[in-house]
Design an enzyme around this catalytic site. Structure first.
Site, PDB file in Angstrom:
ATOM      1  N   ASP A 283      36.003  16.067 -20.357  1.00 18.12           N
ATOM      2  CA  ASP A 283      35.010  17.022 -19.880  1.00 18.12           C
ATOM      3  C   ASP A 283      34.730  17.999 -21.018  1.00 18.12           C
ATOM      4  O   ASP A 283      35.350  17.908 -22.091  1.00 18.12           O
ATOM      5  CB  ASP A 283      35.475  17.756 -18.619  1.00 18.12           C
ATOM      6  CG  ASP A 283      34.312  18.032 -17.665  1.00 18.12           C
ATOM      7  OD1 ASP A 283      33.293  18.585 -18.137  1.00 18.12           O
ATOM      8  OD2 ASP A 283      34.409  17.682 -16.478  1.00 18.12           O
ATOM      9  N   HIS A 338      24.634  11.264 -10.000  1.00 16.59           N
ATOM     10  CA  HIS A 338      23.688  11.810  -9.012  1.00 16.59           C
ATOM     11  C   HIS A 338      23.221  13.219  -9.367  1.00 16.59           C
ATOM     12  O   HIS A 338      22.241  13.704  -8.788  1.00 16.59           O
ATOM     13  CB  HIS A 338      24.284  11.760  -7.607  1.00 16.59           C
ATOM     14  CG  HIS A 338      25.330  12.796  -7.327  1.00 16.59           C
ATOM     15  ND1 HIS A 338      25.644  13.210  -6.062  1.00 16.59           N
ATOM     16  CD2 HIS A 338      26.152  13.500  -8.152  1.00 16.59           C
ATOM     17  CE1 HIS A 338      26.594  14.124  -6.104  1.00 16.59           C
ATOM     18  NE2 HIS A 338      26.925  14.309  -7.361  1.00 16.59           N
TER      19      HIS A 338
END
Length: 439
Positions: A283, A338
């Protein structure tokens, strides 16, 4: 002799409710689960997350039949009155939440409106109106005239801090954002920019969502609590990831790269279940390093006790750049794609292609796959449709159907092939297994 008329739709649905409810009651009793109740000590989850499949199916079937029957007997003439009642209930809940009314009511007793108004520092007359509106949705109760007590619904906000954060975020961000969807479409019709959204309209700024969120510690806390509440729910539970893919068949010491994995909750859950696997959580540097990250890592480790064998490591990486780890067996994207419009989604996927090619690895995506309209119970479908609209309102992104997923893979690289799609029972998301086929 007259013909025998067939049962009406009303009777069909009433019978369906009765049959499903009896089945649900049988499931609850056979498993020793407490009966649902409107009382303050009633269970928060009617069917626990780890209950058998049949119990979850019985609950959904009961809710679906009951909702259809309610809609049928309400008829078109009651549509707007019912919606009016719904939004007044929402804002009654906002009022009660804002003035911290719930915390002043004992969980095992009641108190008068007069005393409650004094404790919450609100007008008694208005408190009565607001509380009694909320009671029509079983939020609070009035066991005797003039006395206020908790119901199961209102007690939830006292027992679970994450639910309070979720409510705060809903009132602060979600509702204003949804209300701005018309303005956003009028101002930026067809835009896919992350800075031209309903969220931008609602908060009158020109930053992407997460950049704007980071400027407000209060909203960041609310959003974090909201996400914890969502992921703690049965539909988003990590058990669906742990049990939904054949992790056990992977070779010993296989490396799984968890892209955009935040504090590593998914990797820790997998590491606890599969001790032969290694994990690398990737990340942004601000996510995997720093005091906040360290606290979240500690929380993840304590939740998924796996010892200190260092099978979960962390690496700072921006998924809009080329994948630096080239020797993994599986590259995993859970709840990532998404958040992004098609162009950015294809960039994220494209940055993985060289690594997939080099390692002959599998790409595993865990995300929403929109069902065909009406193909699943509406009590489940509307949850998924809500997420689709949320993605559009906040990110100018969207949830995708199977055809959309196949198209985005094909447009990223014609060799990317969807090999398997599986939706674990009770999961709101699907597991998409993707490989890079030879030309």
């Amino acid at each position: 002799m007259g013909s025998i008329s067939s049962p009406s739709l009303i009777i069909d649905l009433a019978n369906a409710v009765s049959s499903a409810a009896k089945n649900l009651d049988t499931q609850l009793q056979s498993q020793g689960f407490p009966q649902p109740s409107f009382e303050a000590d009633g269970p928060t989850y009617v069917v626990p997350k780890d209950a058998p499949k049949a119990a979850h199916e019985a609950r959904v079937a009961t809710a679906e039949a009951a909702l259809k029957l309610f809609n049928l007997v309400s008829g078109p003439s009651e549509l707007l009155p019912n919606m009016t009642a719904s939004y007044h209930t929402i804002f009654a809940l906002q009022w009660l939440h804002h003035f911290d009314v719930f915390s002043h009511i004992p969980l095992d007793g009641s108190l008068s409106y007069e005393k409650l108004a004094t404790k919450a520092n609100v007008p008694e007359s208005l408190l009565k109106s607001v509380a009694r509106m909320a009671m029509t949705s079983n939020i609070l109760a009035e066991p005797t005239t003039g006395q206020v007590a908790h119901s199961a619904n209102s007690a939830m906000f006292v027992k679970f801090p994450n639910m309070r954060d979720w409510a705060s975020y809903m009132f602060t961000a979600s509702i204003p954002t949804a209300a701005a969807m018309v303005q956003a479409t009028e101002k930026w019709p067809g835009s896919v920019k992350k800075t031209e959204t309903a969220y931008n309209i609602a908060f009158n700024h020109d930053l992407p969502f997460f950049d704007h969120l980071s400027q407000s510690p209060v909203m960041t806390k609310q959003f974090s609590g909201y996400m914890r509440s969502v992921t703690d729910g049965q539909g988003m539970d990590l058990s669906h990831l742990v049990n939904g893919f054949d992790w056990a068949s992977l070779p010993d010491k296989s490396l799984i790269v968890d892209i955009g994995g935040s504090a590593g909750h998914a990797s820790y859950a997998l590491a606890a279940a599969y001790p032969h696997l290694r994990f690398e959580v990737q990340d942004l540097d601000t996510v995997v390093n720093g005091e906040k990250a360290a606290k979240e890592h500690e929380e993840a480790v304590s939740k998924h006790v796996i010892g200190t064998d260092n099978r979960v490591t962390f690496k700072a990486h921006n998924f809009f750049e080329a994948q630096p780890t080239k020797d993994a067996t599986v590259y995993m994207l859970r709840m990532i794609i998404h958040d992004w419009p098609d162009a950015e989604a294809k960039t994220i996927l494209g940055n993985l292609v060289p690594a997939l090619e080099s390692a002959k690895a599998t790409l595993l995506i865990m995300d929403t796959v929109l069902p065909s309209p009406g193909s699943i119970p509406s009590v489940r479908e509307r949850v998924i449709r809500t997420r689709d609209l949320t993605m559009r309102q906040v990110f100018n992104a969207k949830e995708r159907g199977v055809d959309d997923w196949e198209a985005i893979l094909r447009e990223t690289d014609s060799r990317l092939t969807l090999k398997n799609l599986r939706q674990p029972e009770g999961s709101n998301m699907c597991l998409l297994t993707i490989s890079l086929q030879d030309d």
